[in-house]
Design an enzyme around this catalytic site. Structure first.
Site: not given
Ligand SMILES: Cc1cc2nc3c(=O)[nH]c(=O)nc-3n(C[C@H](O)[C@H](O)[C@H](O)COP(=O)(O)OP(=O)(O)OC[C@H]3O[C@@H](n4cnc5c(N)ncnc54)[C@H](O)[C@@H]3O)c2cc1C
Ligand SMILES: Cc1ncc(C[n+]2csc(CCOP(=O)(O)OP(=O)(O)O)c2C)c(N)n1
Ligand SMILES: [Mg+2]
Lengths: 573, 163
Positions: A50, A112-113, A162, A479
């Site tokens: 799922e 159940f479930q 259901k 990472m």
């Molecule tokens: C490993 C990792 C590293 C990351 N590193 C970075 C990084 O270096 N830089 C980075 O930028 N992010 C990074 N992120 C992502 C970060 O965590 C956020 O998800 C991201 O920065 C959010 O983007 P955003 O501000 O565009 O908001 P979003 O999450 O895209 O939110 C959208 C915003 O727009 C608003 N909105 C939605 N629809 C409308 C509309 N029609 N009109 C007006 N407003 C609207 C919402 O209310 C919200 O405030 C990383 C994530 C991970 C997993």
């Molecule tokens: C479901 C989930 N569990 C744990 C994490 C924490 N986490 C972030 S990056 C990462 C490593 C990912 O490894 P891989 O897919 O091999 O990517 P790489 O960083 O090596 O490119 C982990 C464990 C996560 N983001 N999501």
């Protein structure tokens, strides 16, 4: 004519023009699956878990703008969907997830479930409904689609007991054409006085910045953002979620900002005097240490969700409204006035930005004997001319994909930004394929992430879903390893993935094509071969440099102006 | 700082848990929360007393207002308003305690609503300060049980929270 609840459900989905539902059957939804069997309007995709259903629906939605729809059974079916709900919720993605529930008479008896999915999902959905009567089913579905897709979009759960889908209980059906909810009226247009103030402030800027995020994509307003930015000639940066909302190949685009964004974007954020934030939520991965964030900027913030304005950072001109509406109005104000930005300071500002660009902060070792992950993505971007749909998982590979694939269009970059859900990429790519039968699609993943929903390879086989999986295999939870290298003196606690499967054999056992690539010279050939195989899913297992790091980086507690650059950068050509 | 948030919410099952869940998920303080249907049975009126600085309370109000079931919301921080809380307190009432208690109840304009040989149930209504003061005035060993309704509030004058 009279219909059962199960039939009514499909009539409603048909009225909502739902093409695909992603689902998995079970006891509580058997009546629904029986009605599914007897209709043709909605096609059902049987996933293998799922979680895969929710991510596939999510990928479908992100790549089209339409809501994604899922159908799962009660109990474990519903709980398996929770990660997908939370993923969609943090990134504001419209999903409608239908969960079966035990019959009304058995609710609360530990049947159940039985599980309280309304309670479990409440903090990670925009809204949820437990349908209370057959008479209310159609309106509830109408409301669910309305809520999911309007305002700040998000997932909505409809929990259907259901007995309400029993084929023997039938009522006449009418799908409401319109829905009015006194408690839910999302803003569209901003206040005109604020819009004028915003334009005034923008025109007065000497060091302007435009910081655009996922809200521009969600609001289908890339063209307005681009028009406004071009009219002003201001630099544009995108969040991870905003990539593609402004063309990456345009000169005014200075790259992503934040933790792994470009040096120039982050420095420009630090130095700017006026900041236009559009559909971006000042996430902590973007701002870095908040007390040093944008110290000189007067901020204009456009967001449809008032609670995201001034949540993390004070704002001078708040505009609550839809990005499309508000940007249109700003363009109109701009066309009425003949004031334009003062060219002198603007050109000095651009000179400053160009000097930061010269640092070349994404540069990497192009002469290495090892495959560099950056090179794989860069080559793939070149070969697909920046036109592919790219999904990703979470980790270093995700950042390399974001840094090195240059997206010129919205809805092409599909990743879990807010929740950072490993396992997202493969099922999301599957969802993209259903929406775009002829497009080039790749999932850029890591050997860790891809194993979290690997079972969906079987779904891909069943439906002939083909795309390319670029597995940037570093043998590490890279990472995590990088953080351990930087902040825990390289104590690689549980970040080494021992006993990896032979991915080629694995994907072959699912009926797909697998290749191992371990030399830089073979990268391009393998990519070309995979791109050429339109009707087969190709899994490219790239054995990359195991200890490559993502640079530049804003470390914990640091500000935009304190980025850690690649220490070896002077050696790179 | 203490703030009162008043809202109208669709009177549907689960509405209360949406509010309560939001506050615990986001770590907001609730000092008290009261809820009951209004003259329009499809709506419930909720009064929440919360603590935080202005920015925090602005966020709390916005997040609460964002709940799909919330129809209207106001914060009575600047607005002149009346607030009341009802308390029932069971007191030990034997010997001289009976007369003492009766006198105190009269001073606080409370009511004795239940009487036995050895106990009184006293009802006191007022703002929270008055109720605290009553409790402080009764010797603590005399207090057997306390139940407080939590605060309800309403704006003074013309402004009305209605649909
Ligand atoms: C490993 C990792 C590293 C990351 N590193 C970075 C990084 O270096 N830089 C980075 O930028 N992010 C990074 N992120 C992502 C970060 O965590 C956020 O998800 C991201 O920065 C959010 O983007 P955003 O501000 O565009 O908001 P979003 O999450 O895209 O939110 C959208 C915003 O727009 C608003 N909105 C939605 N629809 C409308 C509309 N029609 N009109 C007006 N407003 C609207 C919402 O209310 C919200 O405030 C990383 C994530 C991970 C997993
Ligand atoms: C479901 C989930 N569990 C744990 C994490 C924490 N986490 C972030 S990056 C990462 C490593 C990912 O490894 P891989 O897919 O091999 O990517 P790489 O960083 O090596 O490119 C982990 C464990 C996560 N983001 N999501
Ligand atoms: Mg890895």
């Amino acid at each position: 004519m009279e219909f059962s609840g199960a039939e009514i459900l499909f009539k409603c989905l048909e009225a909502e023009e739902v093409e695909y539902i992603f689902g998995y059957p079970g006891g509580a939804v058997l009546h629904i699956y029986d009605a599914l069997y007897q209709q043709e309007a909605v096609k059902h995709i049987l996933v293998r878990h799922e979680q895969g259903a929710t991510h596939a629906a999510d990928g479908y939605s992100r790549s089209t703008g339409k809501p994604g729809v899922c159908l799962v059974t009660s109990g474990p079916g519903a709980t398996n969907a929770v990660t997908g709900l939370a993923t969609a919720y943090t990134d504001s993605i419209p999903l409608v997830v239908i969960t079966g529930q035990v019959p009304q008479a058995m609710i609360g008896t530990d049947a159940f479930q039985e599980c309280d999915i309304i309670g479990i999902s409440r903090p990670c959905v925009k809204h949820n409904f437990l349908v209370d009567s057959l008479e209310n089913l159609a309106t509830t579905i109408k409301k669910a689609f309305h809520i999911a897709t309007t305002g700040r979009p998000g997932p909505v759960v409809i929990d259907i007991p259901k007995n309400l889908t029993d084929p023997k209980v039938r009522i006449p059906f009418e799908y409401p054409a319109e829905i009015e909810m006194r408690s839910y009226k999302p803003a569209t247009a901003g206040i005109s006085g604020d819009i004028r103030r915003a334009v005034d402030l923008l025109l007065s800027a000497k060091k302007p910045m435009i910081y655009a995020g996922g809200g521009v994509i969600l609001g289908e307003s890339s063209s307005q953002l681009t028009a406004l930015s071009r009219e002003l000639g201001y630099p544009v940066t995108n969040t991870l979620m905003g990539l593609g909302c402004y063309p990456a190949s345009d000169d005014q685009f200075i790259g992503m900002l934040g933790m792994h964004g470009t040096y120039e974007s982050n420095m420009a954020m630090h130095e700017c005097d006026v900041l236009l934030a559009v559909g971006a939520r000042f996430d902590d991965r973007v701002t870095g240490q908040i007390d040093t964030f944008c110290p000189y900027a007067r901020v204009i913030h456009i967001d449809v969700d008032p609670s995201n304005i001034a949540k993390n950072f004070p704002v001078e001109v708040p505009i609550v409204g839809d990005t499309g509406h508000v940007l249109d109005d700003m363009l109109a104000v701009l066309s009425e006035t003949n004031r334009r930005p003062d060219p002198e300071p603007l050109s000095q500002w651009w000179d400053q930005i160009k000097s930061w660009q010269a640092v070349n902060s994404y540069n990497y070792d192009r002469n290495s004997d090892l495959i560099k992950p950056q090179y794989v993505v860069e080559k793939y971007c070149e070969l697909t001319e920046g036109q592919a749909f790219v999904t990703s998982d979470v980790g270093q590979h995700q950042m390399f994909a974001a840094q090195f694939y240059r997206f010129d269009q919205p809805r092409r970059w599909i990743n879990s930004g807010g929740l950072g859900t490993m396992g997202f990429g493969l099922p999301a790519a599957m969802g993209v394929r259903f929406a775009h039968p002829d497009a080039e699609i790749a999932c850029v993943t890591g050997e860790g992430s891809v194993q979290m929903c690997i079972q969906e390879l079987s779904t891909c086989k069943q439906y002939g879903v083909a795309f390319n999986i670029l597995n940037l295999n570093n043998g590490y939870l890279g990472m995590v390893r990088q953080w351990q290298e930087f902040t825990y003196e390289s104590r690689y606690s549980s970040s080494y993935v021992d006993a990896l499967p032979d991915f080629v054999k694995l994907v072959e056992s699912y009926g797909h094509v697998g290749m191992v690539i371990d030399k830089p010279g073979d990268v391009e050939g393998a990519l070309r071969e995979a791109i050429a195989q339109k009707d087969r899913l190709c899994f490219l297992d790239f054995r990359i440099d195991t200890e490559e790091n993502v640079y530049p980086m804003i470390e914990q507690g640091k500000g935009h102006h304190q980025m850690r650059l690649n220490p070896r950068r002077s050696e790179f050509s | 700082m203490r703030h009162i948030i008043s809202l109208l919410i669709e009177n549907e099952s689960g509405a209360l848990s949406r509010v309560a869940g939001l506050y615990s998920a986001r770590g907001y303080n609730i000092e008290s929360l009261t809820v009951a249907p209004t003259d329009d049975p499809s709506l419930s009126r909720m009064t929440i007393v919360t603590y935080g600085n202005d920015t925090v309370v602005e966020q709390i109000a916005k997040q609460t207002d964002k709940l799909i079931d919330v129809v209207r919301l106001v914060t009575y921080t600047e607005t002149p308003h009346v607030e009341r809380e009802l308390m029932m307190v069971k007191l030990r009432a034997v010997g001289s305690q009976r007369e003492e208690a009766t006198r105190l109840v009269a001073i606080f304009r409370g009511k004795i609503v239940d009487v036995t040989d050895s106990t009184y149930v006293v009802e006191v209504t007022g703002d929270s300060g008055k109720i605290d003061a009553f409790l402080a005035a009764v010797p603590s060993e005399q207090i057997l049980e306390v139940v407080r309704s939590g605060v309800v509030g309403i704006a003074r004058g013309e402004s009305a929270l209605k649909v």
